[in-house]
Design a protein around this motif. Structure first.
Motif, mmCIF file in Angstrom:
data_model
loop_
_atom_site.group_PDB
_atom_site.id
_atom_site.type_symbol
_atom_site.label_atom_id
_atom_site.label_comp_id
_atom_site.label_asym_id
_atom_site.label_seq_id
_atom_site.Cartn_x
_atom_site.Cartn_y
_atom_site.Cartn_z
ATOM 1 N N PRO A 121 1.009 -0.853 0.237
ATOM 2 C CA PRO A 121 -0.221 -0.477 -0.198
ATOM 3 C C PRO A 121 0.836 1.432 0.173
ATOM 4 O O PRO A 121 1.461 1.421 1.004
ATOM 5 N N MET A 122 0.741 1.742 -1.191
ATOM 6 C CA MET A 122 1.186 3.373 -0.836
ATOM 7 C C MET A 122 0.480 4.619 -1.323
ATOM 8 O O MET A 122 -0.124 4.784 -1.501
ATOM 9 N N ILE A 123 1.066 5.692 -0.605
ATOM 10 C CA ILE A 123 0.751 6.956 -1.041
ATOM 11 C C ILE A 123 1.663 8.165 -1.582
ATOM 12 O O ILE A 123 2.424 8.261 -1.671
ATOM 13 N N LEU A 124 1.208 8.189 -3.073
ATOM 14 C CA LEU A 124 2.364 9.129 -3.799
ATOM 15 C C LEU A 124 1.244 10.425 -3.782
ATOM 16 O O LEU A 124 0.189 11.209 -2.999
ATOM 17 N N VAL A 125 2.149 11.706 -3.511
ATOM 18 C CA VAL A 125 2.142 13.429 -3.072
ATOM 19 C C VAL A 125 3.215 13.794 -4.106
ATOM 20 O O VAL A 125 4.324 13.980 -4.093
ATOM 21 N N GLN A 126 2.197 14.997 -5.078
ATOM 22 C CA GLN A 126 2.722 16.056 -5.465
ATOM 23 C C GLN A 126 2.989 16.993 -4.677
ATOM 24 O O GLN A 126 2.026 17.517 -4.024
ATOM 25 N N SER A 127 4.383 17.018 -3.813
ATOM 26 C CA SER A 127 4.513 17.846 -2.968
ATOM 27 C C SER A 127 4.735 19.333 -3.163
ATOM 28 O O SER A 127 5.112 19.102 -4.301
ATOM 29 N N PRO A 128 4.693 20.346 -2.521
ATOM 30 C CA PRO A 128 5.598 21.989 -3.368
ATOM 31 C C PRO A 128 7.127 21.142 -3.756
ATOM 32 O O PRO A 128 7.428 22.206 -4.248
ATOM 33 N N ASP A 129 7.413 20.338 -3.250
ATOM 34 C CA ASP A 129 8.812 20.240 -2.972
ATOM 35 C C ASP A 129 9.476 18.795 -3.704
ATOM 36 O O ASP A 129 10.202 18.424 -4.733
ATOM 37 N N GLY A 130 8.111 18.361 -4.624
ATOM 38 C CA GLY A 130 7.954 17.479 -6.044
ATOM 39 C C GLY A 130 7.803 15.907 -5.311
ATOM 40 O O GLY A 130 6.766 16.195 -4.404
ATOM 41 N N CYS A 165 5.272 8.980 15.259
ATOM 42 C CA CYS A 165 6.342 9.286 14.436
ATOM 43 C C CYS A 165 6.441 9.484 12.996
ATOM 44 O O CYS A 165 4.898 9.552 13.121
ATOM 45 N N GLY A 166 6.375 9.667 12.171
ATOM 46 C CA GLY A 166 6.442 10.134 11.060
ATOM 47 C C GLY A 166 5.701 8.852 9.757
ATOM 48 O O GLY A 166 6.079 7.496 10.334
ATOM 49 N N LEU A 167 5.371 8.943 8.754
ATOM 50 C CA LEU A 167 5.212 7.565 7.861
ATOM 51 C C LEU A 167 6.540 7.667 7.131
ATOM 52 O O LEU A 167 8.061 7.977 7.462
ATOM 53 N N ASP A 168 7.215 6.571 7.068
ATOM 54 C CA ASP A 168 7.665 5.568 6.064
ATOM 55 C C ASP A 168 7.507 5.707 4.673
ATOM 56 O O ASP A 168 6.384 5.973 4.265
ATOM 57 N N ALA A 169 8.948 6.668 4.652
ATOM 58 C CA ALA A 169 8.940 7.017 3.137
ATOM 59 C C ALA A 169 9.428 6.100 2.307
ATOM 60 O O ALA A 169 10.495 5.032 2.882
ATOM 61 N N VAL A 170 9.205 6.524 0.697
ATOM 62 C CA VAL A 170 9.251 5.501 -0.172
ATOM 63 C C VAL A 170 10.409 6.022 -1.544
ATOM 64 O O VAL A 170 9.501 6.835 -1.903
ATOM 65 N N PRO A 171 11.527 5.359 -1.887
ATOM 66 C CA PRO A 171 12.331 5.963 -2.869
ATOM 67 C C PRO A 171 11.525 6.145 -3.922
ATOM 68 O O PRO A 171 11.234 5.350 -4.042
ATOM 69 N N LEU A 172 11.701 6.977 -4.663
ATOM 70 C CA LEU A 172 11.123 7.234 -6.054
ATOM 71 C C LEU A 172 11.786 8.002 -7.301
ATOM 72 O O LEU A 172 12.171 8.441 -6.818
ATOM 73 N N CYS A 173 11.685 6.852 -8.512
ATOM 74 C CA CYS A 173 12.180 7.506 -9.689
ATOM 75 C C CYS A 173 11.563 7.593 -10.283
ATOM 76 O O CYS A 173 10.594 7.203 -10.944
ATOM 77 N N ARG A 202 6.182 12.687 -3.599
ATOM 78 C CA ARG A 202 7.041 12.273 -2.654
ATOM 79 C C ARG A 202 6.497 10.377 -2.761
ATOM 80 O O ARG A 202 4.979 10.513 -3.178
ATOM 81 N N GLY A 203 6.454 9.676 -2.002
ATOM 82 C CA GLY A 203 5.441 8.304 -1.801
ATOM 83 C C GLY A 203 5.897 7.803 -0.297
ATOM 84 O O GLY A 203 7.034 7.665 0.473
ATOM 85 N N TYR A 204 5.281 7.076 0.104
ATOM 86 C CA TYR A 204 4.979 6.802 1.292
ATOM 87 C C TYR A 204 4.278 5.904 1.699
ATOM 88 O O TYR A 204 3.162 5.188 0.897
ATOM 89 N N VAL A 205 4.528 4.333 2.486
ATOM 90 C CA VAL A 205 3.835 4.255 2.695
ATOM 91 C C VAL A 205 2.596 4.077 3.495
ATOM 92 O O VAL A 205 2.667 5.188 4.335
ATOM 93 N N ALA A 249 4.164 16.616 3.573
ATOM 94 C CA ALA A 249 3.635 15.993 2.405
ATOM 95 C C ALA A 249 4.916 16.270 1.946
ATOM 96 O O ALA A 249 5.966 15.123 1.607
ATOM 97 N N SER A 250 5.840 17.024 2.317
ATOM 98 C CA SER A 250 7.616 16.597 2.079
ATOM 99 C C SER A 250 8.265 15.518 2.074
ATOM 100 O O SER A 250 8.895 15.702 1.615
ATOM 101 N N SER A 251 8.052 15.768 3.777
ATOM 102 C CA SER A 251 9.198 14.751 4.233
ATOM 103 C C SER A 251 8.346 13.685 4.823
ATOM 104 O O SER A 251 8.731 12.982 5.426
ATOM 105 N N GLY A 252 6.943 13.282 5.251
ATOM 106 C CA GLY A 252 6.531 12.180 6.150
ATOM 107 C C GLY A 252 6.756 12.535 7.344
ATOM 108 O O GLY A 252 6.228 11.840 7.834
ATOM 109 N N ALA A 253 7.369 13.912 7.928
ATOM 110 C CA ALA A 253 7.502 14.086 9.279
ATOM 111 C C ALA A 253 5.782 13.885 9.938
ATOM 112 O O ALA A 253 5.226 15.329 9.607
#
Length: 117
Positions: free
Chosen positions: A38-47, A99-107, A49-52, A88-92
């Motif tokens: 399960p993932m969340i993708l978000v277009q944040s102000p910083d580009g 605690c914050g969200l677990d970030a998933v690296p994307l390309c 991002r992906g999170y669990v 939304a930019s860091s998951g913090a």
């Protein structure tokens, strides 16, 4: 917990979706030989991002009680189950969880979003 600690964590290079599908937030499950992740993708102000898609407060999906996950100003992700807020930019964590969200690296490659290294 790091995103790779989930038993269904997909390997690097696994396709996620077309880049054009992400405008604001998108929740989805990424399928790989490890299972459905399960993932969340978000277009944040910083580009992009992906999170669990699991709130660290109760491990329910952030969209458990509704699809509106992004704050009006686009800076926070909101848990619909109990109101926790995350940057939304860091998951913090901003409030409502320990605690914050677990970030998933994307390309991105050729108009496709992939799991990164």
């Amino acid at each position: 917990m790091a995103w790779t600690d989930y038993s269904s964590a997909p390997p690097a290079g696994t396709p996620v979706c077309a880049s054009s599908k992400v405008t604001g937030t998108l929740t989805l499950e990424v399928s790989s030989e490890a299972g459905r992740f399960p993932m969340i993708l978000v277009q944040s102000p910083d580009g992009l991002r992906g999170y669990v898609n699991a709130c660290p407060h109760q491990y329910l999906p952030l969209d458990y009680r509704g699809a509106q996950l992004l704050s009006a100003d686009g800076t926070m992700l909101l848990c619909t189950a109990h109101g926790a807020r995350f940057d939304a930019s860091s998951g913090a964590v901003i409030g409502g969880a320990d605690c914050g969200l677990d970030a998933v690296p994307l390309c991105e490659r050729n108009g496709q979003i992939l799991i990164g290294d």
